[in-house]
Design an enzyme around this catalytic site. Structure first.
Site, PDB file in Angstrom:
ATOM      1  N   CYS A   1       0.028   3.805   2.773  1.00  0.00           N
ATOM      2  CA  CYS A   1       0.485   3.303   4.077  1.00  0.00           C
ATOM      3  C   CYS A   1       1.949   3.659   4.298  1.00  0.00           C
ATOM      4  O   CYS A   1       2.339   4.083   5.389  1.00  0.00           O
ATOM      5  CB  CYS A   1       0.315   1.789   4.170  1.00  0.00           C
TER       6      CYS A   1
ATOM      7  N   CYS B   1       0.833  -1.207   0.000  1.00  0.00           N
ATOM      8  CA  CYS B   1       0.000   0.000   0.000  1.00  0.00           C
ATOM      9  C   CYS B   1       0.868   1.257   0.000  1.00  0.00           C
ATOM     10  O   CYS B   1       1.571   1.530   0.986  1.00  0.00           O
ATOM     11  CB  CYS B   1      -0.918  -0.044   1.224  1.00  0.00           C
TER      12      CYS B   1
END
Length: 177
Positions: free
Chosen positions: A97, A94
């Protein structure tokens, strides 16, 4: 056209055609074994989610570092905590993230006496993802006294200043001194 082959000292074994009937019945007298790999025995492989983990003890604040926990540690670290806990659901693949991680790490040091911050890997903990209905990453959820603080859920990338405002808002609502 003719094709000539050199004679061999050993005759070649006959070629067998595999048919549906041949695969359904296994001939025990043949030398064929379905899998002779050393990995065929499941007990020899230790999967990531099957590992035995020792209890993880995290004090309030977690020592200023973001600790990664899994499903087996979630109840002890988050639900039984005496101080507020910010759970960050992340994944290695991600991009947002990875973008938010330095801000979260920095704020973990800043709030170490008031707040515990932990992260949960999305891919390794599908039970938690399903239980808390995490649909977007990164996802931030605040917990106090073993329960999710109502309306504390936040999904997506966030700047450090907005993250600080988010944390302050919920720390004031749970009156942490």
């Amino acid at each position: 056209m003719t094709i000539a082959f050199a004679p061999t000292s050993k005759p070649l074994p006959p070629v067998r055609a595999i048919t549906a009937a041949a695969t359904s019945a296994y001939n025990a007298s043949s030398s064929y074994t379905p899998c002779s790999s050393s990995f065929s025995n499941r007990s020899q492989i230790r999967l990531r989610n099957e590992r035995k983990s020792s209890p993880l003890l995290i004090k309030c604040g977690g020592g200023g570092a973001v600790q990664e926990i899994d499903e087996s540690q979630f109840a002890d670290v988050v639900l039984k905590s005496t101080c507020p806990v910010l759970v960050e659901f992340v994944a290695t693949w991600c991009g947002p993230c990875r973008l938010v991680a330095p801000a979260v790490q920095s704020l973990a040091k800043e709030y170490e006496s008031k707040l515990t911050i932990v992260k949960v890997d999305h891919d390794a903990n599908p039970g938690l993802i399903e239980e808390y209905k995490v649909y977007g990453l990164p996802a931030l959820i605040m917990f106090q006294n073993g329960k999710e603080i109502p309306e504390s859920r936040r999904e997506g990338a966030i700047s450090k200043s907005k993250l600080k405002e988010y944390i302050d808002k919920y720390l004031e609502s749970v009156s942490v001194v």
